[in-house]
Design a protein around this motif. Sequence first.
Motif, PDB file in Angstrom:
ATOM      1  N   SER A   3      91.422  31.305  -4.527  1.00  0.00           N
ATOM      2  CA  SER A   3      92.909  31.502  -3.959  1.00  0.00           C
ATOM      3  C   SER A   3      93.485  30.083  -4.217  1.00  0.00           C
ATOM      4  O   SER A   3      94.712  29.328  -3.546  1.00  0.00           O
ATOM      5  CB  SER A   3      92.781  31.407  -2.273  1.00  0.00           C
ATOM      6  OG  SER A   3      91.815  30.803  -1.416  1.00  0.00           O
ATOM      7  N   LYS A   6      95.525  30.057  -6.802  1.00  0.00           N
ATOM      8  CA  LYS A   6      97.262  30.551  -6.240  1.00  0.00           C
ATOM      9  C   LYS A   6      97.984  30.451  -5.682  1.00  0.00           C
ATOM     10  O   LYS A   6      99.204  29.550  -5.557  1.00  0.00           O
ATOM     11  CB  LYS A   6      96.468  32.014  -5.805  1.00  0.00           C
ATOM     12  CG  LYS A   6      96.856  32.989  -5.364  1.00  0.00           C
ATOM     13  CD  LYS A   6      96.819  34.303  -4.312  1.00  0.00           C
ATOM     14  CE  LYS A   6      98.085  34.953  -4.671  1.00  0.00           C
ATOM     15  NZ  LYS A   6      97.541  36.099  -3.840  1.00  0.00           N
ATOM     16  N   ILE A   7      96.973  29.090  -4.430  1.00  0.00           N
ATOM     17  CA  ILE A   7      97.996  28.525  -3.386  1.00  0.00           C
ATOM     18  C   ILE A   7      98.840  27.070  -4.554  1.00  0.00           C
ATOM     19  O   ILE A   7      99.586  26.143  -3.987  1.00  0.00           O
ATOM     20  CB  ILE A   7      97.035  27.599  -2.447  1.00  0.00           C
ATOM     21  CG1 ILE A   7      96.871  28.727  -1.052  1.00  0.00           C
ATOM     22  CG2 ILE A   7      98.095  26.293  -1.689  1.00  0.00           C
ATOM     23  CD1 ILE A   7      95.768  28.473  -0.469  1.00  0.00           C
ATOM     24  N   THR A  10     101.745  28.579  -6.439  1.00  0.00           N
ATOM     25  CA  THR A  10     102.712  28.893  -5.474  1.00  0.00           C
ATOM     26  C   THR A  10     103.144  27.436  -5.054  1.00  0.00           C
ATOM     27  O   THR A  10     104.880  27.259  -5.608  1.00  0.00           O
ATOM     28  CB  THR A  10     102.429  29.580  -4.488  1.00  0.00           C
ATOM     29  OG1 THR A  10     101.721  30.744  -5.103  1.00  0.00           O
ATOM     30  CG2 THR A  10     103.562  30.217  -3.820  1.00  0.00           C
ATOM     31  N   LEU A  11     103.192  26.814  -4.970  1.00  0.00           N
ATOM     32  CA  LEU A  11     103.190  25.470  -4.275  1.00  0.00           C
ATOM     33  C   LEU A  11     104.276  24.168  -5.841  1.00  0.00           C
ATOM     34  O   LEU A  11     105.761  24.112  -5.739  1.00  0.00           O
ATOM     35  CB  LEU A  11     102.250  24.856  -3.626  1.00  0.00           C
ATOM     36  CG  LEU A  11     102.226  24.803  -2.318  1.00  0.00           C
ATOM     37  CD1 LEU A  11     100.610  23.330  -2.229  1.00  0.00           C
ATOM     38  CD2 LEU A  11     103.092  24.692  -1.016  1.00  0.00           C
ATOM     39  N   GLY A  13     105.195  26.091  -8.184  1.00  0.00           N
ATOM     40  CA  GLY A  13     106.672  26.859  -8.442  1.00  0.00           C
ATOM     41  C   GLY A  13     107.513  26.304  -7.765  1.00  0.00           C
ATOM     42  O   GLY A  13     108.829  26.627  -8.257  1.00  0.00           O
ATOM     43  N   PHE A  14     107.135  26.467  -6.146  1.00  0.00           N
ATOM     44  CA  PHE A  14     107.998  26.345  -5.136  1.00  0.00           C
ATOM     45  C   PHE A  14     109.156  24.962  -5.857  1.00  0.00           C
ATOM     46  O   PHE A  14     110.326  24.443  -5.774  1.00  0.00           O
ATOM     47  CB  PHE A  14     108.016  26.321  -3.907  1.00  0.00           C
ATOM     48  CG  PHE A  14     107.948  27.232  -3.367  1.00  0.00           C
ATOM     49  CD1 PHE A  14     108.822  28.464  -3.105  1.00  0.00           C
ATOM     50  CD2 PHE A  14     106.984  27.749  -3.012  1.00  0.00           C
ATOM     51  CE1 PHE A  14     108.570  29.635  -3.443  1.00  0.00           C
ATOM     52  CE2 PHE A  14     106.655  29.431  -2.837  1.00  0.00           C
ATOM     53  CZ  PHE A  14     107.923  29.978  -1.975  1.00  0.00           C
TER      54      PHE A  14
END
Length: 188
Positions: A3, A6-7, A10-11, A13-14
């Motif tokens: 996880s 994954k976090i 995601t960060l 990507g943003f």
Amino acid sequence: MNSMFKIGGTLCGFTAIAALLLAATNEITAPVIKQRNEKANNEARIAVLPGASDFNKVELDKYKSAGAKTVEEVFEGINGSNEIGYTIKSQPSGYGGAIELTIGISKDGKITGVNVGNNSETPGLGAKSQEPAFNGQYKGKEAKELEVIKSGAPNGNQIKAISGATITSKAVTSGVNDAIKVFEVLNK
């Protein structure tokens, strides 16, 4: 552990998307910003050198020997075939950082105006350098080295400092003195 990746992904990507959007916005607005800056610079030149209708950029090699470290650019002001004088953009360091100045000097060696533009000086103190009560003192002075005084009535080559903002007053005068050095080299 999974996880956390994954976090992190995601960060990441943003962040990448935000960076791309900022870059695109910058690319779209850059020409408009450049155009507005050129317009503001032209307005400052016209304000400090009345009578000039056109301005021709003076190349650095013509005034480099003046040793004026704060001078960014020089333009010769003309009206038809008549040479009116010079506008000199200077950026001395004040209390809050660089102070953008545009100085006009006529061909006969008189300061025709000082425009104080962008700066980060303290509001209510150094920011008063933009007011005519301070920058108007330069107008009409001989293009000879100027000095700042803290009290008393200024005479000849003296400029009265803004109360509580001596650093700003000295910085503006330093920028004007650098413009005078450039004028002396160009007006030989």
